[in-house]
Design a protein around this motif. Structure first.
Motif, PDB file in Angstrom:
ATOM      1  N   GLU A  28      53.694 -46.617 -15.609  1.00  0.00           N
ATOM      2  CA  GLU A  28      52.544 -47.042 -16.407  1.00  0.00           C
ATOM      3  C   GLU A  28      51.916 -45.904 -17.190  1.00  0.00           C
ATOM      4  O   GLU A  28      51.530 -46.079 -18.344  1.00  0.00           O
ATOM      5  CB  GLU A  28      51.496 -47.703 -15.506  1.00  0.00           C
ATOM      6  CG  GLU A  28      51.945 -49.039 -14.962  1.00  0.00           C
ATOM      7  CD  GLU A  28      50.941 -49.671 -14.005  1.00  0.00           C
ATOM      8  OE1 GLU A  28      49.885 -49.047 -13.718  1.00  0.00           O
ATOM      9  OE2 GLU A  28      51.219 -50.788 -13.536  1.00  0.00           O
ATOM     10  N   VAL A  29      51.786 -44.738 -16.588  1.00  0.00           N
ATOM     11  CA  VAL A  29      51.077 -43.632 -17.224  1.00  0.00           C
ATOM     12  C   VAL A  29      51.979 -42.812 -18.149  1.00  0.00           C
ATOM     13  O   VAL A  29      51.580 -42.445 -19.252  1.00  0.00           O
ATOM     14  CB  VAL A  29      50.410 -42.729 -16.158  1.00  0.00           C
ATOM     15  CG1 VAL A  29      49.813 -41.480 -16.788  1.00  0.00           C
ATOM     16  CG2 VAL A  29      49.354 -43.505 -15.398  1.00  0.00           C
ATOM     17  N   ASP A  30      53.191 -42.511 -17.691  1.00  0.00           N
ATOM     18  CA  ASP A  30      54.071 -41.616 -18.447  1.00  0.00           C
ATOM     19  C   ASP A  30      55.289 -42.301 -19.043  1.00  0.00           C
ATOM     20  O   ASP A  30      56.067 -41.653 -19.747  1.00  0.00           O
ATOM     21  CB  ASP A  30      54.539 -40.465 -17.552  1.00  0.00           C
ATOM     22  CG  ASP A  30      53.421 -39.494 -17.211  1.00  0.00           C
ATOM     23  OD1 ASP A  30      52.611 -39.201 -18.102  1.00  0.00           O
ATOM     24  OD2 ASP A  30      53.362 -39.024 -16.059  1.00  0.00           O
ATOM     25  N   GLY A  31      55.508 -43.575 -18.739  1.00  0.00           N
ATOM     26  CA  GLY A  31      56.658 -44.285 -19.283  1.00  0.00           C
ATOM     27  C   GLY A  31      57.978 -43.933 -18.626  1.00  0.00           C
ATOM     28  O   GLY A  31      59.044 -44.152 -19.210  1.00  0.00           O
ATOM     29  N   PHE A  32      57.941 -43.375 -17.405  1.00  0.00           N
ATOM     30  CA  PHE A  32      59.165 -42.998 -16.711  1.00  0.00           C
ATOM     31  C   PHE A  32      60.058 -44.221 -16.501  1.00  0.00           C
ATOM     32  O   PHE A  32      59.573 -45.325 -16.251  1.00  0.00           O
ATOM     33  CB  PHE A  32      58.858 -42.386 -15.354  1.00  0.00           C
ATOM     34  CG  PHE A  32      58.353 -40.958 -15.394  1.00  0.00           C
ATOM     35  CD1 PHE A  32      57.929 -40.363 -16.568  1.00  0.00           C
ATOM     36  CD2 PHE A  32      58.287 -40.227 -14.237  1.00  0.00           C
ATOM     37  CE1 PHE A  32      57.453 -39.058 -16.586  1.00  0.00           C
ATOM     38  CE2 PHE A  32      57.828 -38.917 -14.239  1.00  0.00           C
ATOM     39  CZ  PHE A  32      57.411 -38.330 -15.408  1.00  0.00           C
ATOM     40  N   ASP A  33      61.367 -43.979 -16.549  1.00  0.00           N
ATOM     41  CA  ASP A  33      62.335 -45.056 -16.337  1.00  0.00           C
ATOM     42  C   ASP A  33      62.632 -45.226 -14.840  1.00  0.00           C
ATOM     43  O   ASP A  33      61.984 -44.616 -13.987  1.00  0.00           O
ATOM     44  CB  ASP A  33      63.602 -44.812 -17.156  1.00  0.00           C
ATOM     45  CG  ASP A  33      64.367 -43.558 -16.751  1.00  0.00           C
ATOM     46  OD1 ASP A  33      64.152 -43.022 -15.627  1.00  0.00           O
ATOM     47  OD2 ASP A  33      65.189 -43.098 -17.562  1.00  0.00           O
ATOM     48  N   ASP A  34      63.659 -46.022 -14.557  1.00  0.00           N
ATOM     49  CA  ASP A  34      63.981 -46.353 -13.172  1.00  0.00           C
ATOM     50  C   ASP A  34      64.695 -45.246 -12.410  1.00  0.00           C
ATOM     51  O   ASP A  34      65.078 -45.452 -11.254  1.00  0.00           O
ATOM     52  CB  ASP A  34      64.818 -47.637 -13.132  1.00  0.00           C
ATOM     53  CG  ASP A  34      64.012 -48.858 -13.548  1.00  0.00           C
ATOM     54  OD1 ASP A  34      62.770 -48.829 -13.420  1.00  0.00           O
ATOM     55  OD2 ASP A  34      64.634 -49.839 -14.001  1.00  0.00           O
ATOM     56  N   THR A  35      64.879 -44.071 -13.019  1.00  0.00           N
ATOM     57  CA  THR A  35      65.512 -42.969 -12.289  1.00  0.00           C
ATOM     58  C   THR A  35      64.510 -42.181 -11.443  1.00  0.00           C
ATOM     59  O   THR A  35      64.920 -41.392 -10.594  1.00  0.00           O
ATOM     60  CB  THR A  35      66.222 -41.993 -13.254  1.00  0.00           C
ATOM     61  OG1 THR A  35      65.252 -41.400 -14.138  1.00  0.00           O
ATOM     62  CG2 THR A  35      67.307 -42.707 -14.056  1.00  0.00           C
TER      63      THR A  35
END
Length: 161
Positions: A28-35
């Motif tokens: 939500e905050v940084d847009g990190f993916d599923d890794t």
């Protein structure tokens, strides 16, 4: 949220909650993916399987029996501890919980005889970086990277204990 925050030791029962807190927050905050969540899970599994309770510890902050934050102190080498998995649930931010966790972690590291601590973070984590600065930590390196599906500025921080 009412009630005082208590710190307790991390336990295996916290695993799913802590992986999910990291997954949701950083998506939500940084847009990190599923890794990212599998990385957190591997760090926790390694801690559960290999940590030395004589010189390593994890804490969970709880309010009214509900977990709201975490921090870990692990051994890098004889004189150096690494701060890991420092994160607060949204409802615990801005209330001194981060200060309480960081104080406990750094105090433990000092008590265990570590001479310095290190951590790895991202420049976008402005609240955490401000808290590290307040406690006397110094950013020792900063470099652009592409991790977890996004462009970030990775940072290493250190403090002499």
């Amino acid at each position: 949220m009412s009630g005082d925050v208590q710190l307790r030791a991390y336990g295996q029962e916290d695993f799913d909650w802590l992986v999910e807190l990291h997954r949701v927050h950083y998506r939500e905050v940084d847009g990190f993916d599923d890794t990212f969540a599998p990385l957190v899970a591997s760090i926790l599994r390694a801690f559960q399987d290999e940590h030395d309770p004589a010189c390593e510890r994890g804490w969970i902050a709880e309010r009214d029996g509900v977990p709201v934050g975490s921090i870990f102190c692990v051994r890098l080498d004889e004189g150096t501890a690494k701060l890991r998995l420092f994160l607060l649930a949204p409802e615990a931010r801005g209330q001194g919980v981060g200060t309480q966790l960081l104080t406990a972690c750094m105090g433990f590291a000092r008590d265990m005889g570590y001479r310095k601590m290190q951590l790895w973070t991202h420049e976008s984590h402005t609240a955490a970086c401000a808290l590290y600065r307040k406690f006397g930590w110094t950013c020792t390196s900063s470099k652009p990277v592409h991790s977890f599906g996004v462009d970030l500025v990775e940072q290493a921080w250190e403090i002499a204990l």
